[in-house]
Design a protein around this motif. Structure first.
Motif, short mmCIF file in Angstrom:
data_model
loop_
_atom_site.label_atom_id
_atom_site.label_comp_id
_atom_site.label_asym_id
_atom_site.label_seq_id
_atom_site.Cartn_x
_atom_site.Cartn_y
_atom_site.Cartn_z
N ALA A 158 -12.66 -1.96 2.27
CA ALA A 158 -14.04 -2.42 2.07
C ALA A 158 -14.39 -2.56 0.59
CB ALA A 158 -15.01 -1.45 2.74
N GLN A 159 -13.66 -1.85 -0.28
CA GLN A 159 -13.93 -1.92 -1.71
C GLN A 159 -13.28 -3.14 -2.39
OE1 GLN A 159 -16.16 0.40 -2.59
NE2 GLN A 159 -15.87 0.99 -0.45
N ILE A 160 -12.41 -3.83 -1.63
CA ILE A 160 -11.66 -4.94 -2.22
C ILE A 160 -12.36 -6.26 -1.90
CG2 ILE A 160 -9.42 -6.11 -2.29
CD1 ILE A 160 -8.20 -3.42 -1.33
N VAL A 161 -12.91 -6.89 -2.91
CA VAL A 161 -13.57 -8.18 -2.74
C VAL A 161 -12.56 -9.27 -3.08
CG1 VAL A 161 -15.50 -9.64 -3.44
CG2 VAL A 161 -15.77 -7.14 -3.39
N ILE A 198 -6.48 -13.54 2.12
CA ILE A 198 -6.00 -12.44 2.96
C ILE A 198 -4.75 -11.79 2.39
CG2 ILE A 198 -5.09 -11.84 5.24
CD1 ILE A 198 -6.85 -14.02 6.43
N ASN A 199 -3.82 -12.63 1.92
CA ASN A 199 -2.57 -12.10 1.38
C ASN A 199 -2.80 -11.27 0.12
OD1 ASN A 199 -0.85 -13.23 3.34
ND2 ASN A 199 -0.89 -15.21 2.31
N LYS A 200 -3.66 -11.78 -0.76
CA LYS A 200 -3.96 -11.05 -1.99
C LYS A 200 -4.71 -9.76 -1.69
CE LYS A 200 -4.01 -15.02 -5.12
NZ LYS A 200 -4.83 -15.85 -6.05
N LYS A 201 -5.59 -9.80 -0.71
CA LYS A 201 -6.34 -8.60 -0.33
C LYS A 201 -5.40 -7.54 0.21
CE LYS A 201 -10.38 -6.91 2.11
NZ LYS A 201 -11.65 -7.25 2.76
N PHE A 202 -4.41 -7.96 1.01
CA PHE A 202 -3.42 -7.02 1.52
C PHE A 202 -2.66 -6.38 0.36
CE2 PHE A 202 0.94 -6.03 2.68
CZ PHE A 202 0.77 -5.21 3.78
N HIS A 203 -2.25 -7.20 -0.59
CA HIS A 203 -1.50 -6.72 -1.76
C HIS A 203 -2.33 -5.69 -2.54
CE1 HIS A 203 0.85 -6.58 -5.38
NE2 HIS A 203 -0.08 -7.19 -6.09
N ILE A 247 3.70 -13.93 -3.49
CA ILE A 247 2.83 -12.93 -2.89
C ILE A 247 3.57 -12.16 -1.80
CG2 ILE A 247 0.77 -12.63 -1.45
CD1 ILE A 247 -0.44 -15.02 -2.96
N LYS A 248 4.40 -12.89 -1.03
CA LYS A 248 5.17 -12.25 0.03
C LYS A 248 6.13 -11.22 -0.52
CE LYS A 248 8.16 -13.37 3.94
NZ LYS A 248 8.85 -14.46 4.66
N VAL A 249 6.77 -11.52 -1.65
CA VAL A 249 7.70 -10.58 -2.29
C VAL A 249 6.94 -9.36 -2.78
CG1 VAL A 249 9.20 -10.24 -4.29
CG2 VAL A 249 9.36 -12.35 -2.97
N GLU A 250 5.78 -9.57 -3.41
CA GLU A 250 4.98 -8.46 -3.91
C GLU A 250 4.52 -7.55 -2.78
OE1 GLU A 250 1.87 -10.33 -6.07
OE2 GLU A 250 3.02 -10.42 -7.93
#
Length: 286
Positions: free
Chosen positions: A65-68, A72-77, A267-270
């Motif tokens: 909830a703190q991640i704006v 979706i992929n970047k938020k997961f990271h 992003i997938k690798v990260e």
């Protein structure tokens, strides 16, 4: 303009308070888990990892909830990074807020010292005296200083370690003098010079996964009257790594190699790396 700035400051303040709130709650719940386990058996490193593993899923929604971040992929990271930082920091921040954990680590440290003292032999001192006399270099003084510490000769140990640091040709490099500085910090603790010990631990600290030093630092700082706000920040690791030439060369090489890849693949690798790091920390599926 002023109203916009006030709104931004207010939102940032609310974000910080909320983030700190779930961190406090996380530490409280992990501590409760450790207290419950301590009633059944002595606390171990695996006990801590089990409590961290058990507690983390309960805070997943608050962390995310703190991640704006609309992607979706970047938020997961970013979520994986936030989880890793929380798990790492909790391992030493608990020392300030969880009495049972503080006592456990302090007992471990004292036990290690007493066992070494029990096994140290006064007769070995002559051998190290001869070593210092024949080859008065940094290694000889450090080895004698270690024995002096194990024998309980704290002042003599301090003198030898300081001499070792003085003679070390790489004395300005904290990585080359890490063992000497760690021993000197412990010597300071034995003399209840806790603030001096904390200053040395800050000098030695390598960053996020240097948890052992962070724990010793927290033990000394708590004894000096410090609070959890004095804990080292995991972001310090970035600064240390940037100072390492080999790491810089590796980072540059990696950057060149990844520029030819698409953003989605990067992003997938990260994501894969961060998930692996999180699993390794808790030894999940390993």
């Amino acid at each position: 303009m002023k109203l916009s700035m006030l709104f931004f400051i207010g939102c940032f303040g609310l974000f910080s308070v909320t983030a700190q709130s779930y961190k406090n709650g996380f530490r409280t719940d992990v501590c409760a888990c450790l207290e419950a386990e301590s009633l059944k058996r002595p606390i171990t490193e695996n006990t801590l990892k089990a409590c961290l593993r058990e507690t983390l899923p309960k805070y997943a929604a608050q962390i995310d909830a703190q991640i704006v971040e609309p992607d979706i992929n970047k938020k997961f990271h970013k979520g994986q990074l936030a989880r890793k930082d929380l798990l790492v920091a909790t391992q030493y921040e608990l020392i300030y807020t969880c009495d049972v954990y503080f006592k456990h680590l302090d007992y471990q440290r004292t036990s290690k010292k007493l066992i070494a003292r029990e096994n140290a032999r006064e007769t070995d001192l002559e051998k190290y005296n001869q070593m210092v006399a024949m080859t008065p270099n940094a290694i000889a003084y450090f080895m004698r200083g270690q024995l002096q510490f194990n024998l309980g000769n704290i002042k003599a140990a301090e003198a030898d370690v300081n001499k070792s640091l003085e003679l070390n040709p790489n004395k300005e490099n904290t990585k080359s003098t890490r063992h000497e500085l760690l021993l000197l910090a412990w010597i300071y603790e034995e003399q209840e010079k806790y603030n001096a010990a904390v200053a040395l631990y800050d000098k030695i600290y390598l960053g996020d996964f240097d948890v052992e030093v962070a724990r010793w630092r927290a033990l000394a700082d708590k004894k000096a009257g410090g609070s959890v706000s004095n804990s080292p920040k995991v972001e310090q690791a970035v600064v240390i790594k940037d100072n390492n030439k080999a790491s810089r060369r590796k980072a540059i090489k990696t950057e060149k190699n990844t520029t030819v890849k698409s953003e989605s693949k990067s992003i997938k690798v990260e994501k894969k790396k961060d998930t692996a790091a999180l699993r390794k920390l808790l030894k999940i599926g390993g």
